[in-house]
Design a protein around this motif. Structure first.
Motif, PDB file in Angstrom:
ATOM      1  N   PRO A 205     -51.632   3.445   9.298  1.00 33.01           N
ATOM      2  CA  PRO A 205     -52.993   2.902   9.151  1.00 33.01           C
ATOM      3  C   PRO A 205     -53.595   2.436  10.465  1.00 33.01           C
ATOM      4  O   PRO A 205     -54.771   2.673  10.736  1.00 33.01           O
ATOM      5  CB  PRO A 205     -52.799   1.737   8.171  1.00 33.01           C
ATOM      6  CG  PRO A 205     -51.597   2.097   7.386  1.00 33.01           C
ATOM      7  CD  PRO A 205     -50.691   2.806   8.352  1.00 33.01           C
ATOM      8  N   SER A 206     -52.789   1.771  11.303  1.00 32.72           N
ATOM      9  CA  SER A 206     -53.294   1.321  12.594  1.00 32.72           C
ATOM     10  C   SER A 206     -53.594   2.503  13.507  1.00 32.72           C
ATOM     11  O   SER A 206     -54.626   2.524  14.200  1.00 32.72           O
ATOM     12  CB  SER A 206     -52.268   0.394  13.257  1.00 32.72           C
ATOM     13  OG  SER A 206     -52.713  -0.024  14.530  1.00 32.72           O
ATOM     14  N   ILE A 207     -52.725   3.502  13.507  1.00 33.11           N
ATOM     15  CA  ILE A 207     -52.945   4.679  14.351  1.00 33.11           C
ATOM     16  C   ILE A 207     -54.200   5.419  13.910  1.00 33.11           C
ATOM     17  O   ILE A 207     -55.016   5.859  14.733  1.00 33.11           O
ATOM     18  CB  ILE A 207     -51.714   5.598  14.314  1.00 33.11           C
ATOM     19  CG1 ILE A 207     -50.502   4.896  14.928  1.00 33.11           C
ATOM     20  CG2 ILE A 207     -51.983   6.903  15.054  1.00 33.11           C
ATOM     21  CD1 ILE A 207     -49.199   5.649  14.767  1.00 33.11           C
ATOM     22  N   MET A 208     -54.387   5.566  12.607  1.00 31.27           N
ATOM     23  CA  MET A 208     -55.570   6.253  12.100  1.00 31.27           C
ATOM     24  C   MET A 208     -56.840   5.477  12.415  1.00 31.27           C
ATOM     25  O   MET A 208     -57.899   6.070  12.651  1.00 31.27           O
ATOM     26  CB  MET A 208     -55.452   6.480  10.598  1.00 31.27           C
ATOM     27  CG  MET A 208     -54.427   7.533  10.206  1.00 31.27           C
ATOM     28  SD  MET A 208     -54.674   9.125  11.033  1.00 31.27           S
ATOM     29  CE  MET A 208     -56.359   9.517  10.561  1.00 31.27           C
ATOM     30  N   ALA A 209     -56.751   4.153  12.421  1.00 37.78           N
ATOM     31  CA  ALA A 209     -57.917   3.362  12.836  1.00 37.78           C
ATOM     32  C   ALA A 209     -58.258   3.643  14.292  1.00 37.78           C
ATOM     33  O   ALA A 209     -59.438   3.746  14.664  1.00 37.78           O
ATOM     34  CB  ALA A 209     -57.645   1.873  12.627  1.00 37.78           C
ATOM     35  N   GLY A 210     -57.236   3.786  15.142  1.00 32.36           N
ATOM     36  CA  GLY A 210     -57.486   4.132  16.539  1.00 32.36           C
ATOM     37  C   GLY A 210     -58.081   5.520  16.678  1.00 32.36           C
ATOM     38  O   GLY A 210     -58.986   5.735  17.492  1.00 32.36           O
ATOM     39  N   ILE A 211     -57.589   6.479  15.889  1.00 38.37           N
ATOM     40  CA  ILE A 211     -58.151   7.829  15.921  1.00 38.37           C
ATOM     41  C   ILE A 211     -59.608   7.807  15.477  1.00 38.37           C
ATOM     42  O   ILE A 211     -60.476   8.467  16.064  1.00 38.37           O
ATOM     43  CB  ILE A 211     -57.314   8.770  15.038  1.00 38.37           C
ATOM     44  CG1 ILE A 211     -55.914   8.944  15.650  1.00 38.37           C
ATOM     45  CG2 ILE A 211     -57.988  10.124  14.881  1.00 38.37           C
ATOM     46  CD1 ILE A 211     -54.968   9.730  14.778  1.00 38.37           C
ATOM     47  N   ASN A 212     -59.885   7.031  14.433  1.00 43.70           N
ATOM     48  CA  ASN A 212     -61.259   6.915  13.949  1.00 43.70           C
ATOM     49  C   ASN A 212     -62.181   6.365  15.026  1.00 43.70           C
ATOM     50  O   ASN A 212     -63.282   6.888  15.254  1.00 43.70           O
ATOM     51  CB  ASN A 212     -61.275   6.023  12.712  1.00 43.70           C
ATOM     52  CG  ASN A 212     -62.679   5.762  12.198  1.00 43.70           C
ATOM     53  OD1 ASN A 212     -63.296   4.766  12.571  1.00 43.70           O
ATOM     54  ND2 ASN A 212     -63.184   6.628  11.348  1.00 43.70           N
ATOM     55  N   GLN A 213     -61.741   5.313  15.711  1.00 40.07           N
ATOM     56  CA  GLN A 213     -62.570   4.735  16.768  1.00 40.07           C
ATOM     57  C   GLN A 213     -62.738   5.694  17.943  1.00 40.07           C
ATOM     58  O   GLN A 213     -63.808   5.758  18.560  1.00 40.07           O
ATOM     59  CB  GLN A 213     -61.942   3.425  17.251  1.00 40.07           C
ATOM     60  CG  GLN A 213     -61.991   2.309  16.225  1.00 40.07           C
ATOM     61  CD  GLN A 213     -63.414   1.979  15.831  1.00 40.07           C
ATOM     62  OE1 GLN A 213     -64.264   1.733  16.676  1.00 40.07           O
ATOM     63  NE2 GLN A 213     -63.679   1.981  14.528  1.00 40.07           N
ATOM     64  N   THR A 214     -61.704   6.455  18.254  1.00 39.21           N
ATOM     65  CA  THR A 214     -61.810   7.441  19.327  1.00 39.21           C
ATOM     66  C   THR A 214     -62.842   8.511  18.985  1.00 39.21           C
ATOM     67  O   THR A 214     -63.636   8.930  19.836  1.00 39.21           O
ATOM     68  CB  THR A 214     -60.434   8.086  19.581  1.00 39.21           C
ATOM     69  OG1 THR A 214     -59.539   7.079  20.073  1.00 39.21           O
ATOM     70  CG2 THR A 214     -60.534   9.201  20.609  1.00 39.21           C
ATOM     71  N   ILE A 215     -62.844   8.954  17.736  1.00 40.18           N
ATOM     72  CA  ILE A 215     -63.830   9.955  17.316  1.00 40.18           C
ATOM     73  C   ILE A 215     -65.245   9.396  17.412  1.00 40.18           C
ATOM     74  O   ILE A 215     -66.167  10.057  17.900  1.00 40.18           O
ATOM     75  CB  ILE A 215     -63.522  10.430  15.888  1.00 40.18           C
ATOM     76  CG1 ILE A 215     -62.214  11.226  15.869  1.00 40.18           C
ATOM     77  CG2 ILE A 215     -64.662  11.298  15.350  1.00 40.18           C
ATOM     78  CD1 ILE A 215     -61.769  11.635  14.487  1.00 40.18           C
ATOM     79  N   MET A 216     -65.435   8.157  16.969  1.00 42.09           N
ATOM     80  CA  MET A 216     -66.771   7.555  17.020  1.00 42.09           C
ATOM     81  C   MET A 216     -67.250   7.376  18.460  1.00 42.09           C
ATOM     82  O   MET A 216     -68.415   7.657  18.782  1.00 42.09           O
ATOM     83  CB  MET A 216     -66.757   6.206  16.304  1.00 42.09           C
ATOM     84  CG  MET A 216     -66.520   6.275  14.804  1.00 42.09           C
ATOM     85  SD  MET A 216     -67.811   7.175  13.914  1.00 42.09           S
ATOM     86  CE  MET A 216     -67.001   8.755  13.662  1.00 42.09           C
ATOM     87  N   LEU A 217     -66.358   6.926  19.332  1.00 44.00           N
ATOM     88  CA  LEU A 217     -66.740   6.774  20.740  1.00 44.00           C
ATOM     89  C   LEU A 217     -67.001   8.125  21.389  1.00 44.00           C
ATOM     90  O   LEU A 217     -67.887   8.250  22.241  1.00 44.00           O
ATOM     91  CB  LEU A 217     -65.649   6.014  21.495  1.00 44.00           C
ATOM     92  CG  LEU A 217     -65.497   4.530  21.155  1.00 44.00           C
ATOM     93  CD1 LEU A 217     -64.336   3.920  21.923  1.00 44.00           C
ATOM     94  CD2 LEU A 217     -66.783   3.762  21.466  1.00 44.00           C
ATOM     95  N   SER A 218     -66.238   9.136  21.004  1.00 40.91           N
ATOM     96  CA  SER A 218     -66.479  10.478  21.538  1.00 40.91           C
ATOM     97  C   SER A 218     -67.862  10.974  21.138  1.00 40.91           C
ATOM     98  O   SER A 218     -68.584  11.561  21.956  1.00 40.91           O
ATOM     99  CB  SER A 218     -65.411  11.447  21.023  1.00 40.91           C
ATOM    100  OG  SER A 218     -64.131  11.097  21.473  1.00 40.91           O
ATOM    101  N   LEU A 219     -68.234  10.720  19.904  1.00 43.07           N
ATOM    102  CA  LEU A 219     -69.548  11.162  19.440  1.00 43.07           C
ATOM    103  C   LEU A 219     -70.665  10.465  20.193  1.00 43.07           C
ATOM    104  O   LEU A 219     -71.667  11.096  20.571  1.00 43.07           O
ATOM    105  CB  LEU A 219     -69.675  10.906  17.935  1.00 43.07           C
ATOM    106  CG  LEU A 219     -70.967  11.366  17.266  1.00 43.07           C
ATOM    107  CD1 LEU A 219     -71.191  12.850  17.491  1.00 43.07           C
ATOM    108  CD2 LEU A 219     -70.936  11.056  15.780  1.00 43.07           C
TER     109      LEU A 219
END
Length: 312
Positions: A205-219
């Motif tokens: 769950p923590s790793i997926m939250a980091g992936i989610n934030q990385t995707i949002m910042l990339s966008l």
């Protein structure tokens, strides 16, 4: 105080030194990143628009249910109706490319930082710098080292978007309960097995939250990177700013918002318990603990006469 630290001069000198002595390195990075970006964009653009939309809707149905699938279909219909479909697909290709490279670097770095305090001490201030530096600043050295176009935009996006996945991967692994680690070691796990069968599933769950934030910042960053020729919806937003065209700016911004919502909801779903209702931690505990014998049955099923007989 009338003195001035020549930090800007040092930065200029460092960039010029790299241009003079390490151009071969940047050419290689440009080649690799460009090839990955071309492959992702070719894979997306080779699909008919209806097929790509159907894939997104089906993923939404699988991960979030029929309500979100209906929303995804309506949202993609709006994007197509705005005339932003091709630009949105280009932006999606940029985001996927930057995110894939950021995760390839960030997740292993977070794992190493979680298992080595010295690495964590070195990485933490670097991540602070990467997160707090204004996004526009990354465009200057990227353009100088790689020129204008898609590749420098992706490089700037990777640097800007990578810190969350490194931080949250490290944090998730460090917060794995000690008893789970001890249970894995007691069952004879090697360090590799302990990482991939105990720590990573529990920290998912923590790793997926980091992936989610990385995707949002990339966008968010690929839109800014349109200033150096990254392309995508960012070009439409930039054109709206240059022309003071409110309508064009709103249309481009709406396409970005829709893409952000779709990516956010889909990636968030991978960090939640599965359809069976079992979290990664509970599933892990069931695998690591021995099967216990069935508990003794209580006396609730016995007939009333049984108890009377014993009492007698």
């Amino acid at each position: 105080m009338d003195f001035k630290l020549p930090i800007g001069d040092w930065a200029d000198a460092a960039v010029m030194f790299l241009l003079d002595h390490a151009q071969w390195l940047f050419d290689g990075i440009d080649l690799v990143v460009g090839a990955v970006a071309d492959g992702v964009q070719s894979a997306l653009t080779s699909l008919p628009g209806v097929a790509l939309a159907a894939i997104v809707v089906l993923i939404g149905l699988w991960r979030n249910g029929w309500r979100f699938a209906l929303f995804a279909a309506a949202a993609l219909f709006v994007v197509a109706g705005l005339g932003m479909w091709h630009q949105t697909v280009d932006t999606l290709a940029l985001v996927l490319t930057a995110t894939a490279i950021a995760l390839t670097i960030g997740v292993p770095l977070g794992i190493v930082a979680a298992r080595n305090d010295r690495v964590e001490t070195v990485v933490r201030p670097a991540l602070d710098l990467m997160q707090t530096m204004p996004a526009f600043v990354y465009l200057i050295p990227a353009a100088m080292l790689f020129g204008l176009g898609r590749v420098p935009g992706i490089i700037a996006t990777i640097i800007f978007a990578m810190p969350p996945v490194v931080r949250l991967t490290s944090l998730g692994i460090r917060q794995v309960p000690h008893e789970l680690v001890e249970a894995g070691l007691a069952f004879g796990c090697t360090p590799r097995q302990l990482l991939f069968k105990v720590q990573m599933p529990t920290a998912l769950p923590s790793i997926m939250a980091g992936i989610n934030q990385t995707i949002m910042l990339s966008l968010s960053m690929v839109v800014i990177a349109s200033m150096i020729g990254a392309g995508g919806v960012g070009n439409e937003v930039l054109r709206g700013i240059q022309r003071l065209d409110i309508g064009l700016g709103v249309e481009g911004g709406l396409a970005v918002v829709i893409l952000a919502i779709l990516l956010d909801r889909i990636t968030q779903s991978f960090g939640t318990p599965d359809a069976g209702g079992r979290s990664p931690r509970s599933a892990l505990r069931s695998l690591l603990t021995r099967r216990r014998a069935d508990p003794p049955k209580d006396n609730a099923h016995l007939s009333p006469t049984h108890g009377v007989t014993e009492a007698g």
